[in-house]
Design a protein around this motif. Structure first.
Motif, PDB file in Angstrom:
ATOM      1  N   UNK A  44       0.858  -1.188   0.000  1.00 28.02           N
ATOM      2  CA  UNK A  44       0.000   0.000   0.000  1.00 28.02           C
ATOM      3  C   UNK A  44       0.895   1.239   0.000  1.00 28.02           C
ATOM      4  N   UNK A  45       0.680   2.187  -0.893  1.00 26.99           N
ATOM      5  CA  UNK A  45       1.487   3.416  -0.883  1.00 26.99           C
ATOM      6  C   UNK A  45       1.410   4.112   0.473  1.00 26.99           C
ATOM      7  N   UNK A  46       2.524   4.630   0.930  1.00 30.91           N
ATOM      8  CA  UNK A  46       2.572   5.294   2.234  1.00 30.91           C
ATOM      9  C   UNK A  46       1.574   6.437   2.325  1.00 30.91           C
ATOM     10  N   UNK A  47       1.329   7.110   1.208  1.00 28.50           N
ATOM     11  CA  UNK A  47       0.400   8.246   1.206  1.00 28.50           C
ATOM     12  C   UNK A  47      -1.033   7.819   1.501  1.00 28.50           C
ATOM     13  N   UNK A  48      -1.340   6.526   1.337  1.00 27.48           N
ATOM     14  CA  UNK A  48      -2.687   6.026   1.616  1.00 27.48           C
ATOM     15  C   UNK A  48      -2.889   5.734   3.102  1.00 27.48           C
ATOM     16  N   UNK A  49      -1.814   5.795   3.886  1.00 30.68           N
ATOM     17  CA  UNK A  49      -1.889   5.455   5.309  1.00 30.68           C
ATOM     18  C   UNK A  49      -1.634   6.662   6.209  1.00 30.68           C
ATOM     19  N   UNK A  50      -1.607   7.849   5.628  1.00 34.04           N
ATOM     20  CA  UNK A  50      -1.321   9.059   6.411  1.00 34.04           C
ATOM     21  C   UNK A  50      -2.381   9.288   7.479  1.00 34.04           C
ATOM     22  N   UNK A  51      -3.645   9.065   7.123  1.00 34.19           N
ATOM     23  CA  UNK A  51      -4.748   9.221   8.073  1.00 34.19           C
ATOM     24  C   UNK A  51      -5.949   8.438   7.557  1.00 34.19           C
ATOM     25  N   UNK A  52      -7.028   8.463   8.317  1.00 39.17           N
ATOM     26  CA  UNK A  52      -8.213   7.702   7.928  1.00 39.17           C
ATOM     27  C   UNK A  52      -8.793   8.211   6.615  1.00 39.17           C
ATOM     28  N   UNK A  53      -8.811   9.518   6.435  1.00 41.21           N
ATOM     29  CA  UNK A  53      -9.374  10.088   5.204  1.00 41.21           C
ATOM     30  C   UNK A  53      -8.634   9.580   3.974  1.00 41.21           C
ATOM     31  N   UNK A  54      -7.309   9.523   4.046  1.00 36.42           N
ATOM     32  CA  UNK A  54      -6.533   9.046   2.898  1.00 36.42           C
ATOM     33  C   UNK A  54      -6.749   7.557   2.671  1.00 36.42           C
ATOM     34  N   UNK A  55      -6.899   6.787   3.747  1.00 34.23           N
ATOM     35  CA  UNK A  55      -7.145   5.352   3.598  1.00 34.23           C
ATOM     36  C   UNK A  55      -8.493   5.098   2.937  1.00 34.23           C
ATOM     37  N   UNK A  56      -9.516   5.853   3.339  1.00 36.04           N
ATOM     38  CA  UNK A  56     -10.854   5.630   2.796  1.00 36.04           C
ATOM     39  C   UNK A  56     -10.934   5.944   1.302  1.00 36.04           C
ATOM     40  N   UNK A  57     -10.007   6.742   0.804  1.00 37.31           N
ATOM     41  CA  UNK A  57      -9.960   7.057  -0.626  1.00 37.31           C
ATOM     42  C   UNK A  57      -9.138   6.033  -1.411  1.00 37.31           C
ATOM     43  N   UNK A  58      -8.463   5.155  -0.692  1.00 35.22           N
ATOM     44  CA  UNK A  58      -7.563   4.198  -1.328  1.00 35.22           C
ATOM     45  C   UNK A  58      -8.325   2.995  -1.881  1.00 35.22           C
ATOM     46  N   UNK A  59      -7.894   2.447  -3.014  1.00 31.44           N
ATOM     47  CA  UNK A  59      -8.505   1.212  -3.521  1.00 31.44           C
ATOM     48  C   UNK A  59      -8.197   0.010  -2.632  1.00 31.44           C
ATOM     49  N   UNK A  60      -7.253   0.188  -1.705  1.00 28.59           N
ATOM     50  CA  UNK A  60      -6.864  -0.897  -0.799  1.00 28.59           C
ATOM     51  C   UNK A  60      -7.518  -0.766   0.575  1.00 28.59           C
ATOM     52  N   UNK A  61      -8.458   0.160   0.712  1.00 27.61           N
ATOM     53  CA  UNK A  61      -9.045   0.451   2.022  1.00 27.61           C
ATOM     54  C   UNK A  61      -9.633  -0.791   2.681  1.00 27.61           C
ATOM     55  N   UNK A  62     -10.440  -1.545   1.954  1.00 31.45           N
ATOM     56  CA  UNK A  62     -11.127  -2.684   2.562  1.00 31.45           C
ATOM     57  C   UNK A  62     -10.139  -3.746   3.027  1.00 31.45           C
ATOM     58  N   UNK A  63      -9.106  -3.996   2.256  1.00 31.23           N
ATOM     59  CA  UNK A  63      -8.123  -5.006   2.656  1.00 31.23           C
ATOM     60  C   UNK A  63      -7.414  -4.595   3.942  1.00 31.23           C
TER      61      UNK A  63
END
Length: 295
Positions: free
Chosen positions: A127-146
């Motif tokens: 998962x790109x580090x930018x997708x784990x910065x906070x909850x908002x960024x994770x929820x926008x990620x295609x990997x959020x559910x995993x």
């Protein structure tokens, strides 16, 4: 018993402490000494709150501290957190998650679960580090559910660990909540696993209470977040709307949901209600056991 995990996992293990005995020289008069503790103030085998604040970063050349909000991000990047984390912080870890004690526990049991960085995907890659910065960024990620599902599995195991200790120490177990803050104060996604008693000397103001209130809306329950993501996506409200919730009155989580004017009044109420709930639960368990034997 702890839940078995199919991951390779390192976890908190009991620690034996040796007692040191000092001897006095026969040529000197005996002097009483204050004994040196052979163990820290917190029990290294317990999941109880330890109240060990996250360490502050070094002071910069201009006298300012930079990056305090990146402590969790730094923890998530450690290759061997069980050895590299400060004493009293680490609980358990595996390839994808790191579980630690919250540095500012707001209940008898309060842990954090972090996705490791890099976070390995089942399909390969990370998962790109930018997708784990906070909850908002994770929820926008295609990997959020995993990522959320992995956090959920670890949270279930941690909850079982906590409840085992509750039963051992108190003779009964109470609710353990799992969720995110809608607006985080620290970088990197982190999931709160917190007991519902909310009994802590670190619970000092309205913001502390309301940020963990289970029905107010600032504390986002993991199960609800996962359900919404599975149904198409979880959309956060505005930051301002969430921050307004922190200013709401101090409303109890116990029926009839009384409102309190001060934190000390609320704390005394929480202590009484938690003790009353414990007595009721233990009496009910004792009665059920008696009925089963007589039946």
């Amino acid at each position: 018993m702890l839940a078995r995990s199919h991951h390779s996992v390192t976890r908190l293990l009991p620690v034996k402490h040796s007692r040191s005995h000092s001897s006095t020289s026969p040529s000197r008069p005996h002097r009483s000494r204050v004994p040196t503790p052979s163990h820290p103030a917190w029990d290294p085998t317990s999941l109880r709150a330890r109240f060990i604040p996250f360490p502050l970063p070094p002071t910069g050349a201009m006298g300012s501290r930079a990056g305090w909000d990146r402590v969790l991000e730094d923890y998530a990047k450690l290759k061997s957190p069980e050895r590299e984390l400060p004493p009293g912080v680490w609980v358990t870890s595996d390839e994808k998650t790191l579980t630690i004690f919250d540095g500012y526990e707001k209940a008898k049991y309060h842990l954090l679960i972090l996705p490791r960085a890099p976070f390995p995907l089942e399909s390969g890659g990370t998962v790109p580090a930018s997708h784990l910065v906070n909850l908002a960024s994770l929820l926008k990620s295609p990997h959020a559910l995993e990522v959320l599902k992995v956090l959920e599995r670890q949270a279930d195991e941690v909850k079982e660990m906590i409840r085992d200790e509750m039963e051992k120490e108190e003779g009964w177990s109470w609710d353990v909540r799992v969720g995110f803050h809608a607006v985080e104060s620290m970088r990197h996604v982190h999931l709160h696993v917190i007991s519902s008693d909310m009994l802590s000397p670190k619970l000092k103001n309205k913001k502390h209470w309301n940020s963990f209130h289970p029905t107010l809306g600032y504390f986002l329950h993991l199960s609800n977040v996962i359900r919404e993501v599975e149904n198409g996506g979880y959309v956060l409200d505005s930051r301002a709307s969430y921050e307004a919730l922190l200013k709401e009155p101090l409303v109890s989580t116990y029926p009839p949901y009384e409102t309190f004017k001060t934190i000390p009044d609320l704390q005394r109420h929480l202590q009484r209600e938690w003790e009353k709930e414990g007595r009721t639960r233990k009496q009910a368990a004792g009665q059920a056991e008696s009925n089963s034997k007589s039946g």
